[in-house]
Write an enzyme that holds these catalytic residues in place. Structure first.
Site, short mmCIF file in Angstrom:
data_model
loop_
_atom_site.label_atom_id
_atom_site.label_comp_id
_atom_site.label_asym_id
_atom_site.label_seq_id
_atom_site.Cartn_x
_atom_site.Cartn_y
_atom_site.Cartn_z
N HIS A 41 30.12 -25.04 -1.80
CA HIS A 41 30.48 -26.43 -1.43
C HIS A 41 31.98 -26.69 -1.60
O HIS A 41 32.41 -27.83 -1.75
CB HIS A 41 29.74 -27.48 -2.31
N ASN A 47 29.27 -23.83 12.41
CA ASN A 47 28.61 -23.53 11.14
C ASN A 47 27.24 -22.93 11.46
O ASN A 47 26.31 -23.64 11.81
CB ASN A 47 28.48 -24.84 10.34
N ARG A 107 32.91 -22.15 9.42
CA ARG A 107 32.52 -22.19 8.01
C ARG A 107 31.94 -20.81 7.67
O ARG A 107 31.00 -20.34 8.33
CB ARG A 107 31.45 -23.25 7.79
N ARG A 155 15.81 -25.96 -5.46
CA ARG A 155 16.32 -24.83 -6.25
C ARG A 155 16.29 -25.18 -7.74
O ARG A 155 16.59 -26.31 -8.12
CB ARG A 155 17.76 -24.49 -5.86
N GLU A 190 32.85 -32.21 5.55
CA GLU A 190 33.23 -30.79 5.49
C GLU A 190 33.81 -30.32 6.81
O GLU A 190 34.74 -29.52 6.84
CB GLU A 190 32.00 -29.95 5.11
#
Ligand code: AMP
Length: 395
Positions: free
Chosen positions: A173, A7, A84, A234, A377
């Site tokens: 996600h 990743n 990923r 965010r 993940e």
């Protein structure tokens, strides 16, 4: 079969090596601050039955150097590599074995994820060089959301903005939502196709998903990961007119406003802190803005739960995951307070109990089950890598 998961971020490289015959982690780690004066590599090897940690601090000028350092530390045979990749656009509905055409398609999506897809591609290229002949698979964050119907993924903009500029909701996600949805169905004793779930990935980034019988119907993030509930730094959803108003009235450039919305907003924008552990500590001392930040966050989560309950019609379970979702009983309790009208009631004792294991936190009268399920993940990417390759990864 040993599967290495990679990743790559703009200045980081995370990796994990799985023995997928028993789903155990053989090794893993992270390289941070790539390109800065001092890079940091933290590597953990679990193959001897206990954790052996290696830490290196040295200049790591680029991802290639990072990968070389990692490859040096991995002593096990690697059979396949799973990557990923953040943005697959509409081209990829599922995990895909990587070839030249796939790499070109990932590159074509660079404008939609300028900070993420280019380093993901670098990771793919480096892994191809370092592990020649080993099959490589891309698992996209956007895959799981490709079942969202047009009525939910389109923005009410001139339709040609979608056809000409690919402006639509993609969602992110996806690997995490898919993992916890499948895991929760399994824990409920059902197949994913038999349950309707609202999954809440609440970490530094946050997204919420409405999943009907295993298929995503809607998600809170949008064309970019900026949309949806407010997050650590965010903003989440905004009146779109605010952007132009800020440009006209503050003298900030488009890039500066973008930086504010991504890095200086959300919880941090309201109270100056983005980590909920710190925010709760401040709030407990009576800090009004810290209290407000938590109230806003929980309120926005609650609104999405209500909206997605309406989208699904029937909900079997809510699933909390990621750093906040798994660990923060205060946010969970506030977000679910007053939802007995939807058949959601939590058991405060169960909610307050800390545990690294999947567990339920609903009360005995709750019509909807409420789960806390740790995400994984990397394991999901490794699982999908194996599924794409079938039983013979070297073919
Ligand atoms: P993630 O992005 O999933 O790694 O989540 C990181 C965020 O989870 C942190 O910024 C914290 O806000 C939150 N977090 C992690 N551990 C805890 C905890 N024990 N209690 C409350 N929040 C936590």
């Amino acid at each position: 079969m040993n599967v290495l998961i990679i990743n790559t971020g703009s200045s980081s490289l995370k990796y994990q090596l799985f023995n997928m015959d028993n789903q155990s982690v053989l090794a893993g780690g992270v390289v941070e601050r790539i390109g800065e004066t001092q890079g940091i590599l933290t590597h953990k090897d679990f193959s001897m039955g206990k954790e052996q940690k290696t830490k290196k601090t040295q200049p790591i000028p680029n991802h290639k150097e990072a990968m070389l350092l990692v490859a040096d530390l991995i002593t096990q045979e690697i059979d396949a590599v799973g990557h990923r990749v953040v943005q697959g656009g509409e081209a990829f509905k599922a995990a895909t074995r990587i070839n030249e055409a796939v790499k070109n398609a990932i590159q074509a999506n660079n404008p939609l994820a300028p900070l993420h897809n280019p380093p993901n591609l670098i990771g793919i290229q480096l892994a191809e060089d370092l592990f020649p002949g080993k099959p490589q698979v891309a698992v996209f964050d956007t895959n799981f959301h490709q079942t969202i119907p047009p009525k939910a993924f389109l923005y009410a903009l001139p339709y040609e903005y979608y056809t000409d500029y690919k402006i639509r909701k993609y969602g992110f996600h996806g690997t995490s939502h898919k993992y916890v949805a499948n895991k929760t169905a399994q824990l409920m004793g059902k197949n994913p196709g038999e349950v309707n779930l609202i999954t809440l990935h609440l970490g530094n980034g946050c997204s919420i998903c409405a999943i009907k019988q295993g298929e995503c119907q809607d998600t809170s993030m949008g064309m970019t990961p900026l949309a949806g509930v407010m997050m650590g730094t965010r903003s989440g959803d905004l009146d779109p007119a605010i952007f132009g108003y800020l440009m006209d009235n503050t003298g900030m450039t488009q890039m500066e406003i973008d930086e504010v919305l991504n890095k200086k907003s959300g919880l941090a924008g309201i109270c100056g802190l983005n980590d909920l552990r710190d925010i709760h500590a401040r709030a407990s001392q009576g800090d009004k803005l810290a209290i407000l930040a938590v109230e806003m966050f929980a309120y926005q989560i609650k609104k999405y739960i209500g909206a997605y309950a309406a989208v699904l019609g029937h909900v079997d379970g809510l699933v909390f995951t990621a750093g906040v979702g798994e660990n923060d009983e205060i946010v969970r309790a506030k977000a679910l307070a007053g939802l007995s009208v939807f058949g959601i009631e939590i058991d405060p004792d169960k909610n307050n109990k800390r545990s690294p294991d999947p567990r339920t936190i609903h009360g005995s009268n709750s019509r909807i089950q409420v789960w806390v399920v740790p995400t994984n993940e990397e394991l999901q990417i490794a699982t999908e890598t194996c599924q794409v390759l079938g039983s013979n990864p070297t073919s």
